[in-house]
Design a protein around this motif. Structure first.
Motif, PDB file in Angstrom:
ATOM      1  N   ASP A  40       0.893  -1.157   0.000  1.00  9.53           N
ATOM      2  CA  ASP A  40       0.000   0.000   0.000  1.00  9.53           C
ATOM      3  C   ASP A  40       0.933   1.209   0.000  1.00  9.53           C
ATOM      4  O   ASP A  40       1.532   1.542   1.022  1.00  9.53           O
ATOM      5  N   THR A  43       0.482   4.197   2.634  1.00 12.37           N
ATOM      6  CA  THR A  43       0.854   4.009   4.039  1.00 12.37           C
ATOM      7  C   THR A  43       2.190   3.293   4.214  1.00 12.37           C
ATOM      8  O   THR A  43       2.650   3.151   5.349  1.00 12.37           O
ATOM      9  N   SER A  44       2.778   2.807   3.166  1.00 11.24           N
ATOM     10  CA  SER A  44       3.999   1.994   3.131  1.00 11.24           C
ATOM     11  C   SER A  44       3.824   0.672   3.887  1.00 11.24           C
ATOM     12  O   SER A  44       4.792   0.050   4.301  1.00 11.24           O
ATOM     13  N   ARG A  45       2.585   0.247   4.035  1.00  6.65           N
ATOM     14  CA  ARG A  45       2.303  -1.053   4.662  1.00  6.65           C
ATOM     15  C   ARG A  45       2.527  -2.150   3.636  1.00  6.65           C
ATOM     16  O   ARG A  45       2.143  -2.019   2.471  1.00  6.65           O
ATOM     17  N   CYS A  46       3.142  -3.226   4.069  1.00  9.21           N
ATOM     18  CA  CYS A  46       3.470  -4.344   3.184  1.00  9.21           C
ATOM     19  C   CYS A  46       2.917  -5.645   3.755  1.00  9.21           C
ATOM     20  O   CYS A  46       2.874  -5.831   4.970  1.00  9.21           O
ATOM     21  N   ASP A  60       3.106  -8.882   8.093  1.00 12.45           N
ATOM     22  CA  ASP A  60       2.569  -7.530   7.936  1.00 12.45           C
ATOM     23  C   ASP A  60       3.555  -6.548   8.565  1.00 12.45           C
ATOM     24  O   ASP A  60       3.854  -6.646   9.758  1.00 12.45           O
ATOM     25  N   TRP A  61       4.067  -5.618   7.765  1.00 13.36           N
ATOM     26  CA  TRP A  61       5.009  -4.636   8.298  1.00 13.36           C
ATOM     27  C   TRP A  61       4.861  -3.315   7.552  1.00 13.36           C
ATOM     28  O   TRP A  61       4.256  -3.258   6.495  1.00 13.36           O
ATOM     29  N   THR A  62       5.403  -2.260   8.130  1.00 10.99           N
ATOM     30  CA  THR A  62       5.399  -0.934   7.504  1.00 10.99           C
ATOM     31  C   THR A  62       6.834  -0.595   7.148  1.00 10.99           C
ATOM     32  O   THR A  62       7.681  -0.415   8.031  1.00 10.99           O
ATOM     33  N   SER A  63       7.098  -0.520   5.848  1.00 10.53           N
ATOM     34  CA  SER A  63       8.487  -0.427   5.392  1.00 10.53           C
ATOM     35  C   SER A  63       9.204   0.855   5.823  1.00 10.53           C
ATOM     36  O   SER A  63      10.420   0.859   5.950  1.00 10.53           O
ATOM     37  N   GLY A  71       8.082  -7.763  11.350  1.00 14.14           N
ATOM     38  CA  GLY A  71       6.651  -7.573  11.135  1.00 14.14           C
ATOM     39  C   GLY A  71       5.803  -8.539  11.944  1.00 14.14           C
ATOM     40  O   GLY A  71       6.297  -9.504  12.532  1.00 14.14           O
ATOM     41  N   GLN A 123      -8.436  -1.407   3.101  1.00 18.55           N
ATOM     42  CA  GLN A 123      -7.132  -0.974   2.643  1.00 18.55           C
ATOM     43  C   GLN A 123      -6.827  -1.727   1.353  1.00 18.55           C
ATOM     44  O   GLN A 123      -7.055  -2.936   1.263  1.00 18.55           O
TER      45      GLN A 123
END
Length: 134
Positions: A40, A43-46, A60-63, A71, A123
């Protein structure tokens, strides 16, 4: 008569095997739609989704903030073409569904409230360019 009964038994076995092979093939196709890395960009969510033993593992992590190795890890299962993550009150994880649509992933989360008709959080992720297209 015995030949006829043997033929019917063989036919039944072949039909059962054929149905099982088709079901496994369809399941594999569905897994391939979800498998890979999803981003995404807003939001830089991966999300990294992989399958093993009939379950999906989701990292699930935010880069911008963390690396993939740190994550959160979730388990999900396939149901009706969606990935389902049941609510887990112990870990404060809400019920979620993930829907794959070509190179887009829609992640729906049901808030953990007691409201009669809670709004689902939505999302949208796109497939990472590094993930092969299946």
């Amino acid at each position: 008569m015995k030949t006829c009964i043997n033929s019917l038994i063989c036919f039944a076995i072949l039909m059962t095997a054929n149905v099982n092979i088709r079901a496994q093939s369809k399941r594999k196709q569905t897994e391939n739609r979800f498998a890979g890395t999803w981003l995404d960009k807003k939001t830089s969510r991966c999300l990294e989704i992989s399958f093993q033993d009939g379950y999906a593992t989701i990292i699930d992590w935010t880069s911008k903030v963390q690396k993939q190795e740190s994550g959160d890890v979730y388990k999900a299962y396939l149901k009706n073409g969606k990935l389902i993550m049941p609510e887990d009150k112990e870990h404060h994880a809400p019920y979620s569904e993930i829907i794959a649509n070509k190179n887009t992933l829609i992640y729906l989360t049901k808030p953990m409230t007691i409201a009669k008709n809670p709004r689902w959080d939505k999302q949208v992720f796109t497939r990472s360019p590094n993930t092969p297209h299946n």
